[in-house]
Design a protein around this motif. Structure first.
Motif, PDB file in Angstrom:
ATOM      1  N   ARG A  65       0.828  -1.203   0.000  1.00 54.19           N
ATOM      2  CA  ARG A  65       0.000   0.000   0.000  1.00 54.19           C
ATOM      3  C   ARG A  65       0.864   1.256   0.000  1.00 54.19           C
ATOM      4  O   ARG A  65       0.587   2.228  -0.717  1.00 54.19           O
ATOM      5  N   LEU A  66       1.910   1.274   0.809  1.00 58.21           N
ATOM      6  CA  LEU A  66       2.779   2.447   0.887  1.00 58.21           C
ATOM      7  C   LEU A  66       3.554   2.637  -0.410  1.00 58.21           C
ATOM      8  O   LEU A  66       3.725   3.779  -0.876  1.00 58.21           O
ATOM      9  N   ALA A  67       4.024   1.554  -1.013  1.00 59.40           N
ATOM     10  CA  ALA A  67       4.745   1.674  -2.279  1.00 59.40           C
ATOM     11  C   ALA A  67       3.835   2.251  -3.357  1.00 59.40           C
ATOM     12  O   ALA A  67       4.244   3.114  -4.151  1.00 59.40           O
ATOM     13  N   GLN A  68       2.589   1.808  -3.385  1.00 64.12           N
ATOM     14  CA  GLN A  68       1.658   2.284  -4.406  1.00 64.12           C
ATOM     15  C   GLN A  68       1.127   3.682  -4.104  1.00 64.12           C
ATOM     16  O   GLN A  68       0.465   4.283  -4.959  1.00 64.12           O
ATOM     17  N   THR A  69       1.450   4.226  -2.938  1.00 65.24           N
ATOM     18  CA  THR A  69       1.167   5.638  -2.675  1.00 65.24           C
ATOM     19  C   THR A  69       1.887   6.514  -3.689  1.00 65.24           C
ATOM     20  O   THR A  69       1.451   7.641  -3.965  1.00 65.24           O
ATOM     21  N   ASN A  70       2.972   6.016  -4.274  1.00 64.53           N
ATOM     22  CA  ASN A  70       3.691   6.773  -5.295  1.00 64.53           C
ATOM     23  C   ASN A  70       2.866   6.987  -6.562  1.00 64.53           C
ATOM     24  O   ASN A  70       3.236   7.802  -7.411  1.00 64.53           O
ATOM     25  N   LEU A  71       1.757   6.278  -6.699  1.00 60.58           N
ATOM     26  CA  LEU A  71       0.875   6.498  -7.835  1.00 60.58           C
ATOM     27  C   LEU A  71      -0.042   7.699  -7.622  1.00 60.58           C
ATOM     28  O   LEU A  71      -0.525   8.303  -8.576  1.00 60.58           O
ATOM     29  N   ALA A  72      -0.310   8.020  -6.349  1.00 58.74           N
ATOM     30  CA  ALA A  72      -1.308   9.038  -6.014  1.00 58.74           C
ATOM     31  C   ALA A  72      -0.644  10.226  -5.325  1.00 58.74           C
ATOM     32  O   ALA A  72       0.573  10.333  -5.267  1.00 58.74           O
TER      33      ALA A  72
END
Length: 423
Positions: A352-359
């Protein structure tokens, strides 16, 4: 005349002389994004009117005594959890002389205390103590008929759904879930278990709040503007998708299922000319594209927007709320709250934290949304001339159906906006 005042504001005609374009909700005049009188009217009719507004997550005020400060429009608001565990919302404004009571974003307290003249309130917003209420030595003090029960903080109605907390100034608006209508299903789909906060991101967007509100309602732009979506296949117009509006047209969500491509000739012809499809781009670490179908329905992206300023997103396994806070006709703050589930293991939290880089404000997807809103503001100028054209998918509130290739949700927004604003 103030020499520092922008010429665009000095040149504007009074709002009372303005007329909405004859095209109605298939067109929005650019003055609606720039006029200070319109902005002031919005505060009264929308933000202090019969609508529910997102304040935060229950998880942000987990224990008795916890509080959060936020805004509804320009109004400073307190969200508290009282000693009995109940949630309360009230204006963050002392009933005495209007001073702000709590200044920090979050905190804990056994009472709400105004530093100016030491008026104290309970966590429910009731006045509990006034310094020198009876004066000193027979002089001063408040009148003998002063009744603390009539001088508490301005209380708002509070309602919750799946850990989300909303409030309203209105005593007449229907309960929250009824107000949300069909999009409550999109909320329940994602928010299945108790939540935990993972972090925050706040950005100042130099554009009118409505320019951003249109954006997450606009399923049509996602696979055109966002290079990451189209190039890496997380969301494409060729994939299985749909758009769902509630019965009033105020609220909407849309979804896409990655890996369900139907690449007909009509799609290939359009996609070949889109800058958002760039086969030459590669990720040094493609791990960010790996996601787990945790809800078991194949949906890789769901974007849900509740009128007037709330967004809930699922982008792969990244989950977040977005709270839009107007800060004048020409700017707004966007508060991102990233969260997971309380029972997530360490590996899922890392994903979840890694994919925060998408938003977020610098996200590989979301950065383009704020940029476009600011470009629109510069292009509109003073707003005295011009209007948008909103006919993708049709010309009425129903046309476009459930396809994402439609501006149906935008037309419905402007319809509801005009009703609320009496424009």
């Amino acid at each position: 005349m103030n020499a520092a005042e922008p010429m665009s504001h000095m040149a504007q005609a009074p709002s009372s002389t303005r007329r909405w374009p004859a095209a109605g909700y298939t067109s929005a005049p650019y003055w609606v994004f720039t006029d200070p009188e319109i902005y002031a009217r919005e505060q009264a009719r929308i933000f202090r009117g019969p609508a529910w507004h997102y304040l935060g997550l229950e998880a942000e005020v987990p224990d008795p005594g916890c509080y959060k400060t936020t805004y509804i429009g320009e109004s400073s608001v307190l969200l508290t959890r009282a000693n009995d565990g109940s949630l309360h919302a009230m204006l963050n404004r002392c009933a005495h002389r209007g001073n702000m009571i709590c200044r920090e974003p979050f905190g804990t307290a056994n009472k709400l205390y105004c530093v100016y003249h030491a008026w104290s309130y309970t966590l429910e917003g009731d006045l509990s103590r006034v310094a020198f209420q009876r004066g000193l030595h027979g002089e001063g003090g408040l009148p003998r008929d002063f009744d603390p029960a009539h001088h508490g903080l301005r209380k708002l109605r509070v309602d919750t759904l799946c850990g989300l907390v909303f409030a309203t100034f209105s005593d007449e608006v229907e309960p929250l879930e009824q107000w949300l209508g069909e999009i409550a299903h999109g909320i329940r789909r994602v928010l299945r278990r108790p939540l935990k906060v993972l972090g925050y991101d706040t950005q100042r967007i130099h554009a009118n709040w409505k320019a951003y509100h249109e954006n997450p309602r606009d399923s049509y732009h996602a696979n055109i503007l966002h290079t990451f979506y189209g190039t890496f296949g997380l969301s494409r117009q060729s994939q299985e998708s749909a758009m769902v509006l509630d019965g009033s047209g105020r609220h909407v969500y849309f979804y896409t299922k990655a890996g369900t491509e139907k690449n007909g000739d009509d799609y290939k012809e359009t996609a070949s000319a889109l800058r958002s499809h760039n086969d030459s781009l590669r990720l040094e670490d493609p791990g960010i594209l790996k996601w787990h179908d945790e809800f078991g329905d194949g949906i890789s992206v769901q974007i849900l927007t509740a009128y007037p300023t709330f967004v809930l997103h699922q982008i792969a396994n990244n989950l977040a709320t977005r709270q839009l806070l107007p800060k004048g006709p020409g700017q707004a703050d966007l508060v991102w709250t990233y969260f997971g589930f309380a029972d997530d293991d360490e590996e899922m939290t890392r994903v979840r934290l890694a994919q925060t880089n998408l938003a977020g404000s610098a996200g590989m997807i979301s950065v383009e949304d704020a940029a476009v809103c600011e470009m629109m503001r510069r292009a509109m100028g003073d707003g005295q001339e011009g209007e948008s054209f909103i006919e993708m998918g049709g010309r009425d509130l129903e046309s476009g159906g459930t396809t994402k290739l439609s501006e149906r949700a935008i037309r419905n927004f402007w319809h509801n906006y005009r009703v609320d604003m009496e424009l």
